[in-house]
Design an enzyme around this catalytic site. Sequence first.
Site, PDB file in Angstrom:
ATOM      1  N   HIS A 182       0.839  -1.177  -0.090  1.00 29.77           N
ATOM      2  CA  HIS A 182       0.061  -0.054  -0.026  1.00 29.77           C
ATOM      3  C   HIS A 182       0.780   1.253  -0.104  1.00 29.77           C
ATOM      4  CE1 HIS A 182      -3.265   2.896   0.796  1.00 29.77           C
ATOM      5  NE2 HIS A 182      -4.084   1.782   0.432  1.00 29.77           N
ATOM      6  N   ASP A 202      -8.205  -5.524   0.247  1.00 26.85           N
ATOM      7  CA  ASP A 202      -8.500  -6.067  -1.083  1.00 26.85           C
ATOM      8  C   ASP A 202      -8.361  -7.642  -1.101  1.00 26.85           C
ATOM      9  OD1 ASP A 202      -9.567  -3.759  -2.461  1.00 26.85           O
ATOM     10  OD2 ASP A 202      -7.570  -3.210  -2.473  1.00 26.85           O
TER      11      ASP A 202
HETATM   12  N1  CMC Z   1       3.927  -7.603  -4.785  1.00 29.30           N
HETATM   13  C1  CMC Z   1       5.540  -7.653  -5.047  1.00 29.30           C
HETATM   14  N2  CMC Z   1       6.113  -6.411  -4.816  1.00 29.30           N
HETATM   15  C2  CMC Z   1       5.711  -5.285  -4.639  1.00 29.30           C
HETATM   16  C3  CMC Z   1       4.155  -5.168  -4.516  1.00 29.30           C
HETATM   17  C4  CMC Z   1       3.321  -6.337  -4.575  1.00 29.30           C
HETATM   18  N3  CMC Z   1       2.109  -6.272  -4.433  1.00 29.30           N
HETATM   19  N4  CMC Z   1       3.828  -3.839  -4.208  1.00 29.30           N
HETATM   20  C5  CMC Z   1       4.925  -3.236  -4.104  1.00 29.30           C
HETATM   21  N5  CMC Z   1       6.114  -4.023  -4.512  1.00 29.30           N
HETATM   22  C6  CMC Z   1       7.601  -3.724  -4.445  1.00 29.30           C
HETATM   23  C7  CMC Z   1       7.677  -3.079  -5.866  1.00 29.30           C
HETATM   24  O1  CMC Z   1       8.244  -3.780  -6.676  1.00 29.30           O
HETATM   25  C8  CMC Z   1       8.963  -1.797  -5.635  1.00 29.30           C
HETATM   26  O2  CMC Z   1      10.059  -2.646  -5.442  1.00 29.30           O
HETATM   27  P1  CMC Z   1      11.474  -1.904  -5.574  1.00 29.30           P
HETATM   28  O3  CMC Z   1      11.716  -1.066  -4.552  1.00 29.30           O
HETATM   29  O4  CMC Z   1      12.409  -2.996  -5.601  1.00 29.30           O
HETATM   30  O5  CMC Z   1      11.466  -1.130  -7.185  1.00 29.30           O
HETATM   31  C9  CMC Z   1       8.672  -1.739  -3.924  1.00 29.30           C
HETATM   32  O6  CMC Z   1       7.843  -2.918  -3.429  1.00 29.30           O
HETATM   33  C10 CMC Z   1       7.701  -0.449  -3.773  1.00 29.30           C
HETATM   34  O7  CMC Z   1       6.723  -0.433  -4.697  1.00 29.30           O
HETATM   35  P2  CMC Z   1       6.177   0.631  -5.155  1.00 29.30           P
HETATM   36  O8  CMC Z   1       5.352   0.424  -6.651  1.00 29.30           O
HETATM   37  O9  CMC Z   1       7.062   1.898  -5.380  1.00 29.30           O
HETATM   38  O10 CMC Z   1       5.034   1.316  -4.166  1.00 29.30           O
HETATM   39  P3  CMC Z   1       3.748   2.245  -4.310  1.00 29.30           P
HETATM   40  O11 CMC Z   1       3.591   2.678  -2.887  1.00 29.30           O
HETATM   41  O12 CMC Z   1       3.938   3.102  -5.613  1.00 29.30           O
HETATM   42  O13 CMC Z   1       2.745   1.178  -4.683  1.00 29.30           O
HETATM   43  C11 CMC Z   1       0.683  -0.135  -4.536  1.00 29.30           C
HETATM   44  C12 CMC Z   1       1.580   0.916  -3.830  1.00 29.30           C
HETATM   45  C13 CMC Z   1      -0.729  -0.462  -3.785  1.00 29.30           C
HETATM   46  C14 CMC Z   1       0.480   0.238  -5.735  1.00 29.30           C
HETATM   47  C15 CMC Z   1       1.495  -1.245  -4.861  1.00 29.30           C
HETATM   48  O14 CMC Z   1       1.855  -2.113  -3.417  1.00 29.30           O
HETATM   49  C16 CMC Z   1       0.750  -2.609  -5.562  1.00 29.30           C
HETATM   50  O15 CMC Z   1       0.810  -2.556  -6.811  1.00 29.30           O
HETATM   51  N6  CMC Z   1       0.152  -3.567  -5.020  1.00 29.30           N
HETATM   52  C17 CMC Z   1      -0.589  -4.482  -5.580  1.00 29.30           C
HETATM   53  C18 CMC Z   1      -1.925  -3.942  -5.900  1.00 29.30           C
HETATM   54  C19 CMC Z   1      -3.025  -3.540  -4.831  1.00 29.30           C
HETATM   55  O16 CMC Z   1      -2.930  -4.432  -4.052  1.00 29.30           O
HETATM   56  N7  CMC Z   1      -3.590  -2.363  -4.854  1.00 29.30           N
HETATM   57  C20 CMC Z   1      -4.315  -2.182  -3.644  1.00 29.30           C
HETATM   58  C21 CMC Z   1      -4.261  -1.079  -2.934  1.00 29.30           C
HETATM   59  S1  CMC Z   1      -4.970  -0.690  -1.579  1.00 29.30           S
HETATM   60  C22 CMC Z   1      -6.534  -0.280  -2.279  1.00 29.30           C
HETATM   61  C23 CMC Z   1      -6.610   1.094  -2.164  1.00 29.30           C
HETATM   62  O17 CMC Z   1      -6.493   1.749  -1.237  1.00 29.30           O
HETATM   63  O18 CMC Z   1      -7.088   1.476  -3.450  1.00 29.30           O
END
Ligand code: CMC
Length: 437
Positions: free
Chosen positions: A314, A372
Site C-alpha cells: 500500500h 482487497d
Molecule cells: N508484490 C510484489 N512487490 C511489490 C508489491 C506487490 N504487491 N507492491 C510493491 N512491491 C515492490 C515494488 O516492486 C517495489 O520494489 P523496488 O523498490 O525493488 O522497486 C517496492 O515494493 C515499492 O513499490 P512501489 O510500487 O514503489 O510502491 P507504491 O507505494 O507506489 O505502490 C501499490 C503501492 C498498492 C500500488 C503496490 O503495492 C501494488 O501494486 N500492490 C498490488 C495492487 C494492490 O493490492 N492495490 C491495492 C491498494 S489498496 C486499495 C486502495 O486503497 O485503493
Amino acid sequence: MLDATASAPTSTTGSFTIGDKFVSVPVRQGTLGPSVVDIGKLYSQTGVFTYDPGFTSTASCESKITYIDGDNGILLYRGYPIEQLAEKGDFLETCYLLLYGELPTAAQRADFNYRIRRHTMVHEQLARFFQGFRRDAHPMSVLVASVGALSAFYHDATDISEPHQRMLASMRLIAKLPTLAALAYKYAIGQPFIYPKNDLDYASNFLRMCYAVPCEEYEVNPVMARALDQIFILHADHEQNASTSTVRLAGSSGANPFACIAAGVACLWGPAHGGANEAALKMLEEIGTVKNIPKYIARAKDKNDPFRLMGFGHRVYKNYDPRAKIMQKRCHEVLNETGRKDDPLLEVAMELEQIALSDEYFIEKKLYPNIDFYSGITLKAMGFPTSMFTALFAVARTAGWVAQWKEMIEDPSQKIGRPRQLYTGAKQRDYVPIAQR
Ligand code: CMC
C-alpha cells in the site's frame, strides 16, 4: 537544506537555499501527522517548481475528514478509529459522520436515514439507458456512464454555489449508487431490475436489489447484510487517494458533483486502486493450489517479471492495513455462514499470507496484505461475481468522495487545481513542410 523548527503548534518557518536564493517558507502543522512545507509562493519567489511524481511527499489539500498513520496502521474518520466505527456503527451513520463532521444524535440519524431512503430510486428514463449497453459490459463501465448521466436528471442539484444543492446532490449520490450498481448487475445477468425497498437498511436493500427476482420472496440474510454494511464502512473514505484526488481535481473547475463522482468511479476502476480486489481474487484463482504458491512468490520478487502479489502493499500503510484485520474476521464469518469455510481459495489465501509475511522481500519492503486481499474472497462467498467487486467499492467510496468534494468547495482558499511540469520535450523549432521531411 531545509531547517524547520517546530516550536509553534500551528505554524513555523523553514528555510533553504536554491542556487544563490535564500527562501523562507511557512511550515504548517496539522492536528496529527507530518507538518507541511507551504511552497505556494515558491515559484513567484524563485522561478522553480517542485517535482513529485505520484505525490509521494506532497499534501494536495487541507482536510478535516480522514487521518491515516500508515506506519502504525491507524485509520480515523473524523477522529474515530475505523475499528470502533466498523464494530459499533453502521454505514449510513458513517456517511453522516463524513458529511457533517460529527456522529448524529438519534433524531439526526433517523432524519438522515429517512432522507437517504427517499432518494434511492433513479429516474425511469435513466434506467432505460441500461438497455443500450452490450450485455457483457463490465459493471464499472456502466457505472461510470450512469453516474455521469445523473447530472442530466437533477438540474436542481448542480448549482455548486448553493449549500442546499450541494447537500442534496451528495445525498442523492449516496442513495442512488447502490441502485445503479444493482441495475448494472441485473442487466449483465439478464434478470429484471428490482426496485429499491425503502423499509430496508442500506446494505439489505442493496442485497435485495442484486439477488431478488420478481417471482420469489427474498429474505435478506442478516450475516450477509452486516458483512456488506461493514465492507461499506471500511471502504467509505481513505484520505487523498487517487480517486478522491480525481474527484477534488474535477470539482476544482466547478464541474457538477455527478460528473465529479463519475470521474472518481473511472479512476477507482484501475487495478492499482479499486480494481485490486478483483485482481487479487483472479490471482488466487490462478495460483489454484497451495503447492503453486512458491512459484508465484518467486515471480513477485523477480525484478524482470511485472507480476505483483495483488492485495499486498500500500502506498500509505507500511504496516498491516487496519481494514484488512477487520475484513479477515468478517471473511471467516461469511465463509462459515455460506458453508464455504473449506473453500480452496481461502486455503491459498491463508498460506500466501503466512508465506509473504515471513518472507524477507516482503518484510524488508513492508508489504502487508491490504483490505482487497480479503474483501474479494468475502464478496465472492456472498455471491458477487468478480466484475462487481469494484462497483461495490464505488458504492461505499461515494460517501468519502462527496464529503471530500463538499469540503473542497466550502474551503475559502479553494482554487482550480493546475499542476505544472518538468518539460523535457523538443525546444522551439520551425515547421517543416511535408515534402522536406
Ligand atoms: N508484490 C510484489 N512487490 C511489490 C508489491 C506487490 N504487491 N507492491 C510493491 N512491491 C515492490 C515494488 O516492486 C517495489 O520494489 P523496488 O523498490 O525493488 O522497486 C517496492 O515494493 C515499492 O513499490 P512501489 O510500487 O514503489 O510502491 P507504491 O507505494 O507506489 O505502490 C501499490 C503501492 C498498492 C500500488 C503496490 O503495492 C501494488 O501494486 N500492490 C498490488 C495492487 C494492490 O493490492 N492495490 C491495492 C491498494 S489498496 C486499495 C486502495 O486503497 O485503493
